[in-house]
Design a protein around this motif. Structure first.
Motif, mmCIF file in Angstrom:
data_model
loop_
_atom_site.group_PDB
_atom_site.id
_atom_site.type_symbol
_atom_site.label_atom_id
_atom_site.label_comp_id
_atom_site.label_asym_id
_atom_site.label_seq_id
_atom_site.Cartn_x
_atom_site.Cartn_y
_atom_site.Cartn_z
ATOM 1 N N VAL A 119 -26.190 -4.850 -8.334
ATOM 2 C CA VAL A 119 -24.629 -4.927 -10.124
ATOM 3 C C VAL A 119 -24.820 -6.002 -9.760
ATOM 4 O O VAL A 119 -24.346 -7.474 -8.914
ATOM 5 N N TYR A 120 -24.574 -6.772 -11.412
ATOM 6 C CA TYR A 120 -25.256 -7.871 -11.925
ATOM 7 C C TYR A 120 -23.382 -8.545 -12.110
ATOM 8 O O TYR A 120 -23.203 -7.526 -13.307
ATOM 9 N N TYR A 121 -23.428 -9.540 -12.374
ATOM 10 C CA TYR A 121 -22.213 -9.397 -13.120
ATOM 11 C C TYR A 121 -22.105 -11.464 -14.061
ATOM 12 O O TYR A 121 -23.138 -12.223 -13.461
ATOM 13 N N ARG A 122 -21.364 -11.003 -15.315
ATOM 14 C CA ARG A 122 -21.738 -12.523 -15.856
ATOM 15 C C ARG A 122 -21.196 -13.745 -14.897
ATOM 16 O O ARG A 122 -20.115 -13.797 -14.267
ATOM 17 N N ILE A 151 -25.044 -7.586 -5.028
ATOM 18 C CA ILE A 151 -23.807 -7.848 -5.895
ATOM 19 C C ILE A 151 -24.583 -9.020 -6.136
ATOM 20 O O ILE A 151 -25.062 -10.234 -5.358
ATOM 21 N N LYS A 152 -24.951 -9.405 -8.040
ATOM 22 C CA LYS A 152 -25.504 -11.304 -7.705
ATOM 23 C C LYS A 152 -24.730 -11.356 -9.241
ATOM 24 O O LYS A 152 -24.642 -10.423 -9.912
ATOM 25 N N THR A 153 -25.096 -12.475 -9.678
ATOM 26 C CA THR A 153 -25.308 -13.023 -11.035
ATOM 27 C C THR A 153 -26.208 -12.469 -11.315
ATOM 28 O O THR A 153 -27.561 -12.505 -11.270
ATOM 29 N N GLY A 154 -25.608 -12.478 -13.088
ATOM 30 C CA GLY A 154 -26.776 -11.910 -13.890
ATOM 31 C C GLY A 154 -26.505 -13.238 -14.972
ATOM 32 O O GLY A 154 -25.415 -12.899 -15.078
#
Length: 175
Positions: A119-122, A151-154
């Protein structure tokens, strides 16, 4: 007795929330291809339609960037960025609180035994986008029973260009 999700006695935390669901790929952009030629675009749309139903039932105001197998290219164009720009423009027109782009992953080796959740977040939002990513990650991992998850930044186009307060892109499993 079963409680109706829309009755005054039952209030959902999602009631009245404005959410855009973006089923990734579609039309000319098939995405990854799984066993028996199952396309990521079709899986993404199926998951998005199911999620739309759940959120609608919980009282959220939900829009889809696409509800059929299509892209957003002008005739003669094949630029993926034009498709992505059209998707985010649709989402931004609605002034949503949350933007959720749905995808499914693959691996170069086509190892069908491999599975995972990402799941990537801004990447400029360690607030609302990270919180939404954490909630989605928790429920995907728990409900799908997939241990390999992160969970990663994207810095994906749809996340960068989204005006929603929280924007995430999920790779719910491997196709």
């Amino acid at each position: 007795a079963r409680v109706n999700a829309h009755s005054p006695d039952h209030r959902s935390v999602l009631e009245g929330r404005r959410i855009v669901i973006d089923p990734g790929h579609g039309g000319r952009f098939r995405g990854d291809v799984g066993a028996d030629s199952l396309s990521e675009a079709d899986v993404n749309l199926g998951v998005a339609l199911y999620l739309w139903g759940l959120l609608d039932e919980a009282g959220a105001e939900v829009r889809l960037t696409r509800s059929a197998d299509r892209d957003f290219l002008a005739e003669g164009s094949s630029a993926v960025q034009a498709d992505l720009a059209a998707r985010t423009a649709l989402a931004n027109e609605w002034d949503a609180e949350a933007f959720i782009s749905i995808h499914h992953n693959s691996n170069i080796e086509l190892d069908r035994a491999r599975n995972g959740i990402e799941v990537y977040y801004r990447d400029d939002d360690a607030g609302a986008s990270l919180e939404l990513a954490e909630d989605i990650h928790l429920h995907l991992a728990r409900n799908l029973g997939i241990e390999d998850s992160s969970i990663k930044t994207g810095n994906y186009y749809v996340l960068r260009e989204s005006n929603a307060r929280a924007s995430v892109l999920g790779e719910a499993s491997y196709i």
